[in-house]
Design an enzyme around this catalytic site. Structure first.
Site, PDB file in Angstrom:
ATOM      1  N   SER A 126       0.826  -1.216   0.000  1.00 37.64           N
ATOM      2  CA  SER A 126       0.000   0.000   0.000  1.00 37.64           C
ATOM      3  C   SER A 126       0.854   1.258   0.000  1.00 37.64           C
ATOM      4  CB  SER A 126      -0.904   0.031   1.229  1.00 37.64           C
ATOM      5  OG  SER A 126      -1.585   1.268   1.258  1.00 37.64           O
ATOM      6  N   LYS A 131      -4.312  -6.815   3.938  1.00 39.30           N
ATOM      7  CA  LYS A 131      -4.344  -5.705   2.972  1.00 39.30           C
ATOM      8  C   LYS A 131      -5.792  -5.372   2.590  1.00 39.30           C
ATOM      9  CE  LYS A 131      -3.014  -2.613  -0.055  1.00 39.30           C
ATOM     10  NZ  LYS A 131      -3.502  -2.659  -1.364  1.00 39.30           N
ATOM     11  N   HIS A 179      -7.229  -3.434   5.353  1.00 44.36           N
ATOM     12  CA  HIS A 179      -6.631  -2.091   5.227  1.00 44.36           C
ATOM     13  C   HIS A 179      -7.419  -1.271   4.200  1.00 44.36           C
ATOM     14  CE1 HIS A 179      -4.212   0.590   2.710  1.00 44.36           C
ATOM     15  NE2 HIS A 179      -3.543   0.928   3.797  1.00 44.36           N
ATOM     16  N   ASN A 180      -7.677  -1.857   3.040  1.00 44.26           N
ATOM     17  CA  ASN A 180      -8.393  -1.116   1.993  1.00 44.26           C
ATOM     18  C   ASN A 180      -9.823  -0.804   2.418  1.00 44.26           C
ATOM     19  OD1 ASN A 180      -6.053  -1.648   0.575  1.00 44.26           O
ATOM     20  ND2 ASN A 180      -7.114  -1.932  -1.353  1.00 44.26           N
ATOM     21  N   GLU A 198      -9.672   2.035   4.604  1.00 42.01           N
ATOM     22  CA  GLU A 198      -9.426   3.216   3.743  1.00 42.01           C
ATOM     23  C   GLU A 198     -10.758   3.734   3.177  1.00 42.01           C
ATOM     24  OE1 GLU A 198      -6.210   2.484   0.885  1.00 42.01           O
ATOM     25  OE2 GLU A 198      -7.483   3.378  -0.647  1.00 42.01           O
TER      26      GLU A 198
HETATM   27  P1  NDP Z   1      -2.215  -2.354 -13.378  1.00 44.60           P
HETATM   28  O1  NDP Z   1      -3.102  -2.919 -12.349  1.00 44.60           O
HETATM   29  O2  NDP Z   1      -2.741  -1.328 -14.301  1.00 44.60           O
HETATM   30  O3  NDP Z   1      -1.629  -3.582 -14.242  1.00 44.60           O
HETATM   31  C1  NDP Z   1      -0.812  -3.380 -15.364  1.00 44.60           C
HETATM   32  C2  NDP Z   1       0.249  -4.458 -15.447  1.00 44.60           C
HETATM   33  O4  NDP Z   1      -0.382  -5.754 -15.490  1.00 44.60           O
HETATM   34  C3  NDP Z   1       1.058  -4.316 -16.730  1.00 44.60           C
HETATM   35  O5  NDP Z   1       2.389  -4.654 -16.453  1.00 44.60           O
HETATM   36  C4  NDP Z   1       0.399  -5.342 -17.638  1.00 44.60           C
HETATM   37  O6  NDP Z   1       1.210  -5.819 -18.638  1.00 44.60           O
HETATM   38  C5  NDP Z   1       0.103  -6.439 -16.641  1.00 44.60           C
HETATM   39  N1  NDP Z   1      -0.901  -7.359 -17.140  1.00 44.60           N
HETATM   40  C6  NDP Z   1      -2.206  -7.095 -17.373  1.00 44.60           C
HETATM   41  N2  NDP Z   1      -2.821  -8.212 -17.832  1.00 44.60           N
HETATM   42  C7  NDP Z   1      -1.868  -9.174 -17.919  1.00 44.60           C
HETATM   43  C8  NDP Z   1      -1.886 -10.520 -18.312  1.00 44.60           C
HETATM   44  N3  NDP Z   1      -3.009 -11.120 -18.715  1.00 44.60           N
HETATM   45  N4  NDP Z   1      -0.731 -11.212 -18.249  1.00 44.60           N
HETATM   46  C9  NDP Z   1       0.410 -10.630 -17.820  1.00 44.60           C
HETATM   47  N5  NDP Z   1       0.499  -9.349 -17.414  1.00 44.60           N
HETATM   48  C10 NDP Z   1      -0.634  -8.626 -17.469  1.00 44.60           C
HETATM   49  O7  NDP Z   1      -0.858  -1.790 -12.730  1.00 44.60           O
HETATM   50  P2  NDP Z   1      -0.586  -1.084 -11.328  1.00 44.60           P
HETATM   51  O8  NDP Z   1       0.878  -0.814 -11.299  1.00 44.60           O
HETATM   52  O9  NDP Z   1      -1.545   0.025 -11.065  1.00 44.60           O
HETATM   53  O10 NDP Z   1      -0.917  -2.213 -10.252  1.00 44.60           O
HETATM   54  C11 NDP Z   1      -0.245  -3.456 -10.202  1.00 44.60           C
HETATM   55  C12 NDP Z   1      -0.869  -4.274  -9.072  1.00 44.60           C
HETATM   56  O11 NDP Z   1      -0.681  -3.566  -7.834  1.00 44.60           O
HETATM   57  C13 NDP Z   1      -2.379  -4.480  -9.219  1.00 44.60           C
HETATM   58  O12 NDP Z   1      -2.742  -5.706  -8.657  1.00 44.60           O
HETATM   59  C14 NDP Z   1      -2.956  -3.358  -8.383  1.00 44.60           C
HETATM   60  O13 NDP Z   1      -4.258  -3.652  -7.912  1.00 44.60           O
HETATM   61  C15 NDP Z   1      -1.943  -3.302  -7.244  1.00 44.60           C
HETATM   62  N6  NDP Z   1      -1.853  -2.010  -6.556  1.00 44.60           N
HETATM   63  C16 NDP Z   1      -1.973  -0.832  -7.255  1.00 44.60           C
HETATM   64  C17 NDP Z   1      -1.871   0.381  -6.592  1.00 44.60           C
HETATM   65  C18 NDP Z   1      -1.964   1.671  -7.322  1.00 44.60           C
HETATM   66  O14 NDP Z   1      -2.007   2.716  -6.646  1.00 44.60           O
HETATM   67  N7  NDP Z   1      -1.987   1.681  -8.642  1.00 44.60           N
HETATM   68  C19 NDP Z   1      -1.644   0.429  -5.118  1.00 44.60           C
HETATM   69  C20 NDP Z   1      -1.454  -0.864  -4.516  1.00 44.60           C
HETATM   70  C21 NDP Z   1      -1.583  -2.025  -5.207  1.00 44.60           C
HETATM   71  P3  NDP Z   1       1.140  -5.166 -20.117  1.00 44.60           P
HETATM   72  O15 NDP Z   1       1.957  -3.912 -20.024  1.00 44.60           O
HETATM   73  O16 NDP Z   1       1.734  -6.186 -20.993  1.00 44.60           O
HETATM   74  O17 NDP Z   1      -0.313  -4.890 -20.407  1.00 44.60           O
END
Ligand code: NDP
Length: 483
Positions: A129, A184, A187-188, A191
């Protein structure tokens, strides 16, 4: 060539920033992304440094890692995580560790721990987080899963996580299989609750007291200096002070229809499964759902009547009342969240360290606040505490704030201002402190129409009775069980 300390798959906002964080702490990190253009883009620009290694096939990625391999996934949760695990497996060796740092559902992490352990690998489901900035400068990290994996990643996770004032990292082992992602999720949920409470305070000040954004900005700035000191209060003050290009408050131009990604809903569903009243978080999820019915609300606002909000009285004193109501309600939200974790720990066989969890949330994450140290102290004082409300510190705060809390709820109801989270919190408090609730009548009704039986106040618990209420029913009773 020296192998990398850790590998990370998923170069979106969280992944990129975590890699920068790890590299800044001296770790060598291999990176991979499904769309490999993102790898070259990253290692040729922002991530251009010696200890960040771009790889362009899964095989090259896996081979670049020190054994046992530590592979962190920072990708979209759900099916993408399972798919990526399947792609990795043929290249892994026994003892290698897969870490899922995304917002995965805890039961998926329970399943994945077993699936990978059965194949001789190790799995960690880690809640992370703090958003983009936290990932870069120090997030709160909540890892759970295969305990055997922890010694291999502990130094990396603790090095990159946020630290509290005395240097303690906001990261520690949470528990077996899905425990990290469960914590987590709670936590959410908290939030969601904190954000809804702050939004209700804002609505009361705006609609009931007629305050301007600038005036509210100053109030939140003041609140942030006291017991409500927290990241969410701080950013609320900033948001209220933020001006659009025309010099007016940008906030008032943002459409009042909230989005959500599901973790608040997961927490609420889990509370229903566990039979724990998580009412404040539940109301916060539903408040977002109601807000999303924007078009329907616009129509209804022209048809349905209600009182017109008018305030007469001491404005300054009412602002103080709102602050107290917010503080009291926040305590209820945490009491409910902790009660849920206790129930889940029992159901899933986790040995959770409740004070340690409060400490993990002290820094780096979205709900970080001064108040969490009090929760840590409460559980240090009594690790078996049934409900946070019974801790002497919190009991005293509620004693001091509850007149304000009741005034705010009463006034909002009389003036037609919706404050679902404030009122859910107060109703829970009144219910929890009631020796008698009207469930005797519920039991009678259930027995009347369905022969569901009841227990009696003049007989020991566990003895069940049925009454032939109408004289027409038989003596057959329904089975007693809890769904
Ligand atoms: P996203 O949730 O937008 O995910 C994008 C990433 O996932 C890219 O690298 C993408 O690859 C990959 N992806 C999507 N589909 C597939 C697939 N079928 N196979 C392989 N890779 C795939 O990115 P975030 O950085 O926002 O979040 C990453 C994780 O962290 C998520 O689970 C999110 O919920 C969690 N999180 C996010 C927060 C935030 O503030 N954003 C905070 C805390 C946790 P490609 O580039 O090839 O599409």
């Amino acid at each position: 060539m020296k192998k990398s300390d850790i590998g990370l798959i998923g170069l979106a906002v969280m992944g990129e920033n975590l890699v920068m964080n790890m590299a800044s702490k001296g770790f060598t990190v291999s990176v991979f992304n499904r769309d490999i253009k993102k790898v070259s883009n990253f290692v040729e620009n922002r991530g251009k440094q010696e200890n960040i290694i771009g790889t362009y096939t899964i095989e090259a990625f896996v081979n670049s890692l020190e054994k046992p391999r530590k592979i962190m996934l920072m990708i979209k949760s759900g099916q993408p995580v399972d798919a990526t695990i399947e792609i990795l497996i043929p290249y892994l060796e026994k003892g290698d560790i897969i870490i899922d740092g995304g917002n995965s559902y805890f039961s998926d992490s329970i399943r994945r721990t077993k699936y990978l352990e059965d194949k001789g690998f190790l799995f960690i489901g880690a809640g992370v987080s703090g958003g983009e900035e936290g990932a870069l400068k120090g997030p709160s990290i909540m890892p759970g899963g295969s305990l055997k994996a922890w010694p291999y990643v502990e130094n990396i996770f603790k090095a990159i996580s946020a630290k509290v004032e005395d240097g303690t990292p906001c990261c520690d082992w949470v528990g077996e299989d899905g425990a990290g992602h469960y914590v987590k999720m709670v936590h959410n949920g908290i939030e969601y609750g904190d954000m809804q409470l702050i939004s209700e305070a804002y609505q009361l000040m705006k609609e009931h007291l007629g305050m301007t954004a600038d005036e509210m900005h100053t109030v939140f700035e003041e609140w942030n200096k006291g017991e409500l000191n927290s990241y969410l209060i701080e950013i609320t003050s900033d948001i209220l002070g933020y001006k659009d290009v025309d010099g007016s408050a940008l906030l008032e131009k943002i459409l009042d229809a909230a989005g959500q990604k599901g973790t608040g809903k997961w927490a609420s569903c889990s509370a229903l499964d566990e039979g724990i009243p998580l009412t404040l978080i539940g109301e916060s999820v539903f408040a977002r759902c109601l807000s999303a019915l924007k078009e329907e609300r616009v129509v209804a606002s022209k048809i349905l009547s209600g009182p017109r909000s008018k305030f007469s009285g001491d404005k300054k004193a009412f602002i103080e009342d709102i602050k107290n109501a917010l503080y009291a309600s926040k305590i209820i939200s945490y009491a409910q969240g902790y009660a849920l974790m206790r129930a889940a720990a029992k159901s899933f066989g986790w040995n959770l360290n409740y004070g340690g969890i409060a400490l993990m949330w002290r820094g780096g994450c979205i709900i970080r606040s001064a108040f969490l140290i009090k929760i840590k102290e409460a559980y240090d004082h009594n690790p078996e505490l049934n409900n946070l409300l019974l801790d002497p510190f919190f009991r005293k705060v509620i004693e001091h704030t509850q007149d304000s809390w009741r005034r705010v709820c009463g006034s909002a109801i009389a003036n037609g201002i919706p404050i679902p989270a404030f009122t859910a919190a107060l109703t829970y408090y009144d219910g929890y402190r009631s020796e008698h609730l009207p469930a005797n009548l519920l039991q009678a009704q259930r027995d009347y129409f369905g022969a569901h039986t009841y227990e009696r106040t003049d007989r020991p618990r566990g003895e069940f009775f049925h009454t032939n209420w109408t004289g027409r029913g038989g003596n057959t009773t329904s089975d007693t069980y809890t769904v």
